[in-house]
Write an enzyme that holds these catalytic residues in place. Structure first.
Site, PDB file in Angstrom:
ATOM      1  N   HIS A  16      -4.976   1.474   0.718  1.00  0.00           N
ATOM      2  CA  HIS A  16      -4.397   0.702  -0.065  1.00  0.00           C
ATOM      3  C   HIS A  16      -4.887  -0.824   0.030  1.00  0.00           C
ATOM      4  O   HIS A  16      -4.797  -1.695   0.931  1.00  0.00           O
ATOM      5  CB  HIS A  16      -2.835   0.396   0.238  1.00  0.00           C
ATOM      6  CG  HIS A  16      -2.043  -0.516  -0.385  1.00  0.00           C
ATOM      7  ND1 HIS A  16      -0.939   0.017  -1.225  1.00  0.00           N
ATOM      8  CD2 HIS A  16      -2.187  -1.485  -1.208  1.00  0.00           C
ATOM      9  CE1 HIS A  16      -0.331  -0.801  -2.223  1.00  0.00           C
ATOM     10  NE2 HIS A  16      -1.158  -1.904  -2.087  1.00  0.00           N
TER      11      HIS A  16
ATOM     12  N   HIS B 285      -6.944  -3.736  -2.583  1.00  0.00           N
ATOM     13  CA  HIS B 285      -7.125  -4.293  -4.190  1.00  0.00           C
ATOM     14  C   HIS B 285      -8.278  -4.829  -4.132  1.00  0.00           C
ATOM     15  O   HIS B 285      -8.633  -5.835  -3.351  1.00  0.00           O
ATOM     16  CB  HIS B 285      -6.132  -5.233  -4.407  1.00  0.00           C
ATOM     17  CG  HIS B 285      -4.383  -4.777  -4.577  1.00  0.00           C
ATOM     18  ND1 HIS B 285      -4.169  -4.177  -5.763  1.00  0.00           N
ATOM     19  CD2 HIS B 285      -3.606  -4.223  -3.533  1.00  0.00           C
ATOM     20  CE1 HIS B 285      -2.880  -3.661  -5.653  1.00  0.00           C
ATOM     21  NE2 HIS B 285      -2.718  -3.889  -4.221  1.00  0.00           N
TER      22      HIS B 285
ATOM     23  N   ASP C  58      -9.434  -6.932  -6.267  1.00  0.00           N
ATOM     24  CA  ASP C  58      -9.492  -8.491  -6.728  1.00  0.00           C
ATOM     25  C   ASP C  58      -8.790  -9.435  -5.568  1.00  0.00           C
ATOM     26  O   ASP C  58      -8.685 -10.668  -5.748  1.00  0.00           O
ATOM     27  CB  ASP C  58      -8.770  -8.769  -8.143  1.00  0.00           C
ATOM     28  CG  ASP C  58      -7.279  -8.184  -8.240  1.00  0.00           C
ATOM     29  OD1 ASP C  58      -6.931  -7.427  -7.139  1.00  0.00           O
ATOM     30  OD2 ASP C  58      -6.789  -8.250  -9.077  1.00  0.00           O
TER      31      ASP C  58
ATOM     32  N   HIS D 124       3.508   1.308  -6.250  1.00  0.00           N
ATOM     33  CA  HIS D 124       3.881   0.279  -5.363  1.00  0.00           C
ATOM     34  C   HIS D 124       5.401   0.341  -5.639  1.00  0.00           C
ATOM     35  O   HIS D 124       5.873   0.082  -6.679  1.00  0.00           O
ATOM     36  CB  HIS D 124       3.603  -1.382  -5.982  1.00  0.00           C
ATOM     37  CG  HIS D 124       2.104  -1.532  -5.578  1.00  0.00           C
ATOM     38  ND1 HIS D 124       0.822  -1.029  -6.039  1.00  0.00           N
ATOM     39  CD2 HIS D 124       1.702  -2.659  -4.733  1.00  0.00           C
ATOM     40  CE1 HIS D 124      -0.100  -1.563  -5.463  1.00  0.00           C
ATOM     41  NE2 HIS D 124       0.435  -2.490  -4.747  1.00  0.00           N
TER      42      HIS D 124
ATOM     43  N   GLU E 262       9.086  -3.135  -2.217  1.00  0.00           N
ATOM     44  CA  GLU E 262       8.329  -4.037  -1.471  1.00  0.00           C
ATOM     45  C   GLU E 262       9.275  -5.356  -1.458  1.00  0.00           C
ATOM     46  O   GLU E 262       8.930  -6.276  -0.791  1.00  0.00           O
ATOM     47  CB  GLU E 262       6.860  -4.349  -2.187  1.00  0.00           C
ATOM     48  CG  GLU E 262       6.148  -5.573  -1.495  1.00  0.00           C
ATOM     49  CD  GLU E 262       4.667  -5.591  -2.370  1.00  0.00           C
ATOM     50  OE1 GLU E 262       4.564  -5.186  -3.496  1.00  0.00           O
ATOM     51  OE2 GLU E 262       3.868  -6.400  -1.993  1.00  0.00           O
TER      52      GLU E 262
ATOM     53  N   ASP F  13      -4.036  -4.213   2.211  1.00  0.00           N
ATOM     54  CA  ASP F  13      -3.484  -4.533   0.916  1.00  0.00           C
ATOM     55  C   ASP F  13      -4.570  -5.477   0.289  1.00  0.00           C
ATOM     56  O   ASP F  13      -5.153  -5.157  -0.825  1.00  0.00           O
ATOM     57  CB  ASP F  13      -2.160  -5.541   1.082  1.00  0.00           C
ATOM     58  CG  ASP F  13      -1.256  -5.464  -0.192  1.00  0.00           C
ATOM     59  OD1 ASP F  13      -1.848  -4.644  -1.209  1.00  0.00           O
ATOM     60  OD2 ASP F  13      -0.366  -6.247  -0.556  1.00  0.00           O
TER      61      ASP F  13
END
Ligand SMILES: [Zn+2]
Length: 330
Positions: A12, A14, A16, A197, A200, A278
């Site tokens: 997991h 990202h 960006d 997702h 959360e 993350d």
């Protein structure tokens, strides 16, 4: 313990949220892109979400600046290469990187070029480092249903060529799964694997729906199954894997302190958990750091870590040959 030396798998992460700050400054300077500062310390302040962040939405504001420099093929390729290189340097042996292709069209790139550029960057890294990877295409829950279909359709031709799965991300509203049943069903039909997702920001029931309505095999975070017994049970029974990200979960206030993080409790109770960053930049972390947090906070044993590592292998969307190779590192 030397956490950098530990073999690691990340499921997991990202793209960006994981840019090198110096790369942002470099690209912005060369291309005349306006960013709040060209000073490393200043730009880091803009990029990193504080541990005292107020919410997920507050956290998500940190993605605006990186996005400015992710609008050309060369930049996407470079940024992806650097992320895999940084991961390889800390002994991550396999990583699944996710990104939302539709966020990179501001200067005219089409979806296919965007995906291909990220694939090229991943390939460059595989050629230079001992790391393998795959890509997950994210659909933004804040965008229209049509845009989710667009990602599914345009990513289809990359399946089997480095794209493995579909994801839904961004702010989490109660009951969001219902809206995305059709595009995710289509994705499954095409052969995408599914990670969503959910759970959360306080809504455990979203995890239940992600599994029941969307066929999620993995859940991003899933913290709040702790407050929803139906979600907890289905995750446990179906061996749905949770991609947990301790630092991010403190920043978004999914938990208030590391000590309150349910990762070890879940693990002890037979829930399948994995450790992830993350976002390396926005969360100012690394896999070594996340492992260190889990080891130190919960006093886990090497055997516990081995079980989590093996869960990551089981849960990853790689081919069986890659999975076999990953087992040999531990
Ligand atoms: Zn995430």
């Amino acid at each position: 313990m030397n956490f950098s030396a530990l073999p690691k798998i990340e499921l997991h992460c990202h793209l960006d949220g994981s840019l090198r700050p110096e790369t942002i400054i470099d690209i912005a300077r060369r291309e005349g892109i306006s960013i709040p500062s060209f000073e490393m310390k200043e730009i880091q302040k803009e990029l990193i979400a504080p541990l005292e962040c107020e919410s997920l939405n507050e956290y998500l504001k940190r993605f605006a600046i990186p996005n400015l420099v992710m609008q050309s093929k060369e930049n996407l390729r470079r940024i992806t290469f650097e992320l895999f290189a940084d991961a390889a340097e800390e002994n991550v042996k396999y990583m699944e990187v996710r990104f939302a292709p539709l966020l990179h069209m501001a200067k005219g790139l089409d979806v296919e070029d965007i995906i291909q550029s990220v694939l090229d960057g991943m390939k460059d890294a595989k050629n230079q480092y001992d790391i393998k990877g795959n890509l997950i295409l994210s659909c933004m829950r804040t965008m229209s249903l049509a845009s989710a279909f667009e990602v599914v359709e345009k990513g289809k031709s990359f399946l089997g060529k480095g794209v493995v799965a579909i994801d839904l991300c961004s702010s989490e509203e109660e009951g969001f799964c219902g809206k995305f049943v059709e595009p995710i069903a289509l994705a499954r039909k095409y052969g995408y694997r599914v990670t969503i997702h959910a759970g959360e920001t306080g809504i455990g029931k979203n995890v239940l729906e992600a599994v029941e309505l969307l066929g999620a095999e993995r859940i991003g975070h899933g913290i709040f199954i702790k407050d929803c017994i139906e979600a907890y049970n289905i995750v446990k029974e179906k061996r749905v894997v949770l991609e947990m990200c301790p630092t991010s979960n403190v920043q978004t206030k999914a938990v208030n302190h590391f000590s309150e993080h349910p990762i070890y409790q879940f693990h002890k109770d037979g829930i399948k958990v994995t450790i992830n960053t993350d976002n390396r930049t926005v969360s100012n972390t690394t896999m070594a750091n996340e492992c260190k947090i889990v080891f130190n906070e919960f006093n886990i044993s090497h055997e516990n870590y081995k079980q989590i590592y093996l869960t990551s292998i089981e849960a990853c969307f790689a081919d069986s040959e890659t999975k076999e190779k990953l087992k040999k590192y531990m």
